[in-house]
Write an enzyme that holds these catalytic residues in place. Sequence first.
Site, short mmCIF file in Angstrom:
data_model
loop_
_atom_site.label_atom_id
_atom_site.label_comp_id
_atom_site.label_asym_id
_atom_site.label_seq_id
_atom_site.Cartn_x
_atom_site.Cartn_y
_atom_site.Cartn_z
N ARG A 70 0.84 -1.20 0.00
CA ARG A 70 0.00 0.00 0.00
C ARG A 70 0.88 1.25 0.00
O ARG A 70 0.59 2.23 -0.70
CB ARG A 70 -0.90 -0.01 1.24
CG ARG A 70 -1.84 1.19 1.34
CD ARG A 70 -2.88 0.93 2.42
NE ARG A 70 -3.76 2.07 2.59
CZ ARG A 70 -3.70 2.92 3.62
NH1 ARG A 70 -2.81 2.73 4.58
NH2 ARG A 70 -4.54 3.93 3.70
N ASN A 99 -2.31 9.01 4.21
CA ASN A 99 -1.03 8.36 4.55
C ASN A 99 -0.81 8.19 6.05
O ASN A 99 0.18 7.58 6.46
CB ASN A 99 0.14 9.16 3.97
CG ASN A 99 0.19 9.08 2.45
OD1 ASN A 99 -0.34 8.15 1.87
ND2 ASN A 99 0.83 10.06 1.84
#
Length: 238
Positions: A70, A99
């Site tokens: 990811r 994030n």
Amino acid sequence: MGSSTNFNPCYVLLPFFLVLAANATHTNFFLPRPRTGYYGSACWNVESIVRSVVESNYLANPANAPGILRMHFHDCFVQGCDASVLLAGPNSERTAIPNLSLRGFNVIEEAKTQLEIACPRTVSCADILALAARDFVNLAGGPWWPVPLGRLDGRVSLASNVILPGPTDSVAVQKLRFAEKNLNTQDLVVLAAGHTIGTAGCVVFRDRFFNYDNTGSPDPTIAPSFVPQMIRSKLNVL
């Protein structure tokens, strides 16, 4: 995103990452483009060093696999595969909301530390992240693919640059965002299916089956026969 590591090799990640390597790494024509064997004798064991670090961290915590994959996607999709997502500091990419849940930075730091001992000032963090993502996928039961090397590390990392496809985006919006990166619908499906190497948490898509756009009903674009199937087999509600 879930942390399951039951990876289905049918999620063919190779085409997606080859496209990223070709189109999303360097936008300047005069910069070197990634290629296999890039480091040569300058760091002949780069892949084995990264693989060793990945293996130890996978055994310690298999959830590192979806975490690093990811992270690699979040890095590549913003301004190319330049490891700018690794840079810390106020208003850096790491501080952007999408994030904040990234994990596995310690894995890349560990590999970088070992490579600095073996090959000082040679291997970029961008290449380390690309190799680690491939190796974690492979260890989790997915495919192996050759990773072209030679990426340059970015020096610009701004939270305002982080515009990623979101779980609530429509298919049309998702396709548009991928097309802006020279990625097609197949790339979109591959990434949506495999970039976390697992299953998404119910909170990510639950509203589409129960309360789409606060209507109290399922998303009308979902096949009616699929709704009860998902409720029974995936959401474990009935």
